[in-house]
Write an enzyme that holds these catalytic residues in place. Structure first.
Site, short mmCIF file in Angstrom:
data_model
loop_
_atom_site.label_atom_id
_atom_site.label_comp_id
_atom_site.label_asym_id
_atom_site.label_seq_id
_atom_site.Cartn_x
_atom_site.Cartn_y
_atom_site.Cartn_z
NE ARG A 1 -3.02 0.19 3.16
CZ ARG A 1 -4.42 0.79 3.11
NH1 ARG A 1 -5.22 0.03 2.12
NH2 ARG A 1 -4.69 1.82 3.59
NE ARG B 1 6.37 8.65 -4.44
CZ ARG B 1 5.59 9.18 -3.49
NH1 ARG B 1 6.03 9.90 -2.49
NH2 ARG B 1 4.34 8.71 -3.67
NE ARG C 1 -4.14 -5.49 16.24
CZ ARG C 1 -3.99 -5.82 17.31
NH1 ARG C 1 -4.78 -6.76 17.79
NH2 ARG C 1 -3.04 -5.57 17.94
NE ARG D 1 -2.95 5.82 12.29
CZ ARG D 1 -3.23 5.19 10.93
NH1 ARG D 1 -2.63 5.43 9.97
NH2 ARG D 1 -4.43 4.50 10.87
CD GLU E 1 -5.39 5.21 14.56
OE1 GLU E 1 -5.33 6.32 14.09
OE2 GLU E 1 -4.97 4.19 13.92
CE1 TYR F 1 -6.37 -1.15 5.36
CE2 TYR F 1 -4.81 -2.47 5.11
CZ TYR F 1 -5.13 -1.49 5.54
OH TYR F 1 -4.35 -0.83 6.15
CG ASP G 1 -7.59 3.21 1.10
OD1 ASP G 1 -7.73 3.00 2.55
OD2 ASP G 1 -6.66 2.98 0.60
P1 FAD Z 1 -18.43 2.05 7.70
O1 FAD Z 1 -18.01 3.37 7.94
O2 FAD Z 1 -17.98 0.97 8.70
O3 FAD Z 1 -20.10 1.92 7.64
C1 FAD Z 1 -20.88 0.98 8.44
C2 FAD Z 1 -21.93 1.41 9.30
O4 FAD Z 1 -22.95 0.44 9.69
C3 FAD Z 1 -21.43 1.90 10.58
O5 FAD Z 1 -22.16 3.33 10.87
C4 FAD Z 1 -22.15 0.96 11.67
O6 FAD Z 1 -22.42 1.41 12.89
C5 FAD Z 1 -23.29 0.41 10.96
N1 FAD Z 1 -23.74 -0.83 11.24
C6 FAD Z 1 -23.18 -1.93 11.31
N2 FAD Z 1 -23.89 -3.07 11.71
C7 FAD Z 1 -25.04 -2.45 12.34
C8 FAD Z 1 -26.16 -2.99 12.63
N3 FAD Z 1 -26.45 -4.05 12.78
N4 FAD Z 1 -27.18 -2.49 12.62
C9 FAD Z 1 -27.43 -0.90 12.39
N5 FAD Z 1 -26.06 -0.32 11.80
C10 FAD Z 1 -24.95 -0.96 11.60
N6 FAD Z 1 -9.78 4.96 3.83
C11 FAD Z 1 -9.10 6.01 3.08
O7 FAD Z 1 -9.58 6.19 1.95
N7 FAD Z 1 -8.16 6.66 3.63
C12 FAD Z 1 -7.86 6.96 4.88
O8 FAD Z 1 -7.08 7.82 5.34
C13 FAD Z 1 -8.56 5.91 5.76
N8 FAD Z 1 -8.06 5.79 6.99
C14 FAD Z 1 -8.70 4.85 7.90
C15 FAD Z 1 -8.42 4.92 9.06
C16 FAD Z 1 -8.81 3.87 10.12
C17 FAD Z 1 -8.45 3.85 11.49
C18 FAD Z 1 -9.99 3.08 9.60
C19 FAD Z 1 -10.43 2.13 10.42
C20 FAD Z 1 -10.25 3.22 8.22
C21 FAD Z 1 -9.52 3.88 7.28
N9 FAD Z 1 -10.01 4.11 5.91
C22 FAD Z 1 -9.53 4.95 5.10
C23 FAD Z 1 -11.24 3.19 5.38
C24 FAD Z 1 -12.63 3.78 5.46
O9 FAD Z 1 -12.96 4.14 6.69
C25 FAD Z 1 -13.51 2.86 4.86
O10 FAD Z 1 -13.09 2.76 3.41
C26 FAD Z 1 -15.04 3.48 4.61
O11 FAD Z 1 -15.34 4.26 5.93
C27 FAD Z 1 -16.00 2.17 4.84
O12 FAD Z 1 -17.33 2.67 4.59
P2 FAD Z 1 -18.60 1.48 4.76
O13 FAD Z 1 -19.65 2.32 4.65
O14 FAD Z 1 -18.27 0.37 4.10
O15 FAD Z 1 -18.23 1.22 6.48
N1 UDP Z 2 3.40 0.67 8.03
C1 UDP Z 2 4.67 0.50 8.59
N2 UDP Z 2 5.24 1.78 8.84
C2 UDP Z 2 4.57 2.90 8.90
C3 UDP Z 2 3.19 2.97 8.40
C4 UDP Z 2 2.82 1.88 7.90
O1 UDP Z 2 5.14 -0.46 8.85
O2 UDP Z 2 5.02 3.73 9.64
C5 UDP Z 2 2.66 -0.58 7.53
C6 UDP Z 2 1.81 -1.27 8.41
O3 UDP Z 2 2.09 -2.44 8.28
C7 UDP Z 2 0.55 -0.73 8.07
C8 UDP Z 2 0.55 -0.65 6.35
O4 UDP Z 2 2.21 -0.34 6.36
O5 UDP Z 2 -0.58 -1.74 8.64
C9 UDP Z 2 -0.33 -0.01 5.63
O6 UDP Z 2 -0.43 1.53 6.46
P1 UDP Z 2 -1.50 2.44 6.04
O7 UDP Z 2 -0.80 3.70 6.31
O8 UDP Z 2 -2.02 2.47 4.74
O9 UDP Z 2 -2.54 1.93 7.07
P2 UDP Z 2 -4.04 2.46 7.49
O10 UDP Z 2 -3.78 4.05 7.22
O11 UDP Z 2 -4.95 1.72 6.60
O12 UDP Z 2 -3.97 2.09 9.00
#
Ligand code: FAD
Ligand code: UDP
Length: 370
Positions: A174, A178, A251, A282, A302, A350, A352
């Protein structure tokens, strides 16, 4: 008899909200139910001290798909934020992703050729690995020993709660690698943060859509199902099928928040702590996502955690065992023509955000053409 709604949508995250928006626009009647006390799923932002706080972890929107970029920008404006995290390893700072700045900080190399030669030396002993079977092997053949040990191993093992030899190789791919002085964490053409936060984006999508908060679908599934012709489910797929093939692994995370009486804590939105001994992965300083100048600042540490009862499932663990379990659930899901499974939890991917947008729009298209 005609049911009250065309679609019952479980979850008001990005997937559910796009689906609801698009179908409402086409004259369909949608009901969105949400278990939490707010909309927007994991991209929910809340305004605290004038700062849009990313309550479920830092979210940066990035994509190379013009259609997706124009789509999200049609609801709210996005700013010019570019993610350039800093890594802190034992008190020393490094630029991420792995680029000429990082190589200079690690070894003092100043040109791409010098960096290339150094990395060749660093990965020489792993040359025999041609088909990496796990994250450790993949990282070692990509950047060699120092990068792996200082910037990857500790962070990865904290994040996933297991050895890097038990984590799929694709996860480290991911990150860009570069030979230019470019600290942009993503290779995509478009990147930014919605001005006013992600909640504003989802609010726009859900304008004119009936939304009910604090309702768990499973508290009254058969009644709720009876309300609509079709169901769109965005929760956990294993939960939908009552864990009959066992639990899928996820996780989880714990967020520790602090408001600090100072304008600038770390000078960057994201600082990763890559050594194993520090328990969080982080620290996020939210104001920097929108170039904030408020007098106070809001930071979040986090902490990755095991998934146990009552915690949120944040990351699917797409190893072989879990993929097999998922396939069993997917086979059941495919036998339910009136239920659409979409999004990160229902597809156990996984994803985005841009991938969720693509997927939701694809599903809308196929629904419209049925
Ligand atoms: P969700 O946002 O999980 O929505 C599902 C919803 O369903 C939730 O509100 C939940 O409460 C509801 N639900 C579940 N079960 C029930 C039930 N039984 N009854 C009623 N409601 C229910 N993506 C990026 O592009 N860039 C980023 O920088 C990035 N950073 C991230 C950092 C973290 C820590 C995490 C966890 C994810 C990150 N993502 C990022 C990914 C991004 O969050 C997801 O791709 C996106 O939010 C998924 O949307 P979704 O609608 O599939 O799921
Ligand atoms: N990662 C790492 N060091 C860093 C940042 C990321 O080893 O400083 C690795 C780690 O395994 C992580 C993966 O790269 O799970 C993907 O990172 P990303 O930032 O895409 O994770 P997310 O934003 O989805 O938590």
């Amino acid at each position: 008899m005609q049911k009250e709604y065309d679609y019952l949508i479980i979850g008001s995250g990005l997937f559910g909200s796009i689906f609801a928006h698009e179908m409402t626009k086409r004259g369909k009647k949608c009901l969105v139910i949400e278990r939490r006390n707010h909309i927007a799923g994991n991209i929910y932002t809340e305004n605290i001290e004038g700062i849009n706080v990313h309550k479920y972890g830092a979210h940066i929107f990035h994509t190379s798909n013009k259609e997706v970029w124009e789509y999200v920008n049609s609801f709210v404006e996005f700013n010019r934020f570019t993610n350039s995290p800093i890594a802190n390893h034992k008190g020393k700072l490094y630029n991420l992703p792995f680029n000429m700045n990082t190589f200079y900080q690690l070894w003092g190399v100043k040109t791409p050729q010098e960096a290339y030669d150094k990395i060749e030396e660093q990965r020489a002993e792993y040359k025999h690995i041609t088909d990496p079977q796990n994250l450790e092997e993949q990282a070692l053949i990509l950047g060699g020993k120092d990068i792996y040990e200082k910037l990857i191993k500790g962070y990865t093992e904290k994040q996933w709660g297991r050895s890097a030899t038990e984590i799929p190789a694709f996860i480290i791919r991911r990150l860009p690698f570069r030979f230019t002085f470019d600290n942009n964490y993503f290779n995509d053409t478009y990147q930014g943060i919605p001005t006013g936060g992600y909640t504003a984006l989802i609010e726009k999508m859900l304008e004119g859509v009936e939304v009910k908060l604090n309702i768990d679908y499973f508290s009254d599934k058969s009644y709720l199902d009876s309300l609509a012709e079709k169901v769109v489910y965005t929760g956990k797929i294993d939960e939908y099928f009552d864990y009959q093939f066992g639990h899928l692994d996820y996780r989880s995370l714990r967020f520790e928040n602090e408001i600090l009486d100072q304008p600038n804590y770390q000078g960057n939105a994201v600082v990763n702590y890559t050594e194993r001994a520090i328990p969080y992965t982080r620290i996020i300083e939210h104001k920097h996502f929108e170039f904030g100048t408020q007098p106070k600042t809001y930071i979040t540490k986090e902490y990755p955690e095991d998934m146990t009862e009552g915690k949120e499932a944040y990351y699917p663990i797409n190893d072989e065992r879990n993929q097999q379990v998922y396939q069993n659930y997917k086979t059941l899901a495919d036998q339910l023509p009136n239920v659409i499974f979409g999004g990160r939890l229902a597809e156990y991917k996984y994803y985005d955000m841009h991938q969720v947008v693509e997927k939701a729009l694809e599903v809308v298209k196929s629904e419209v053409f049925i």
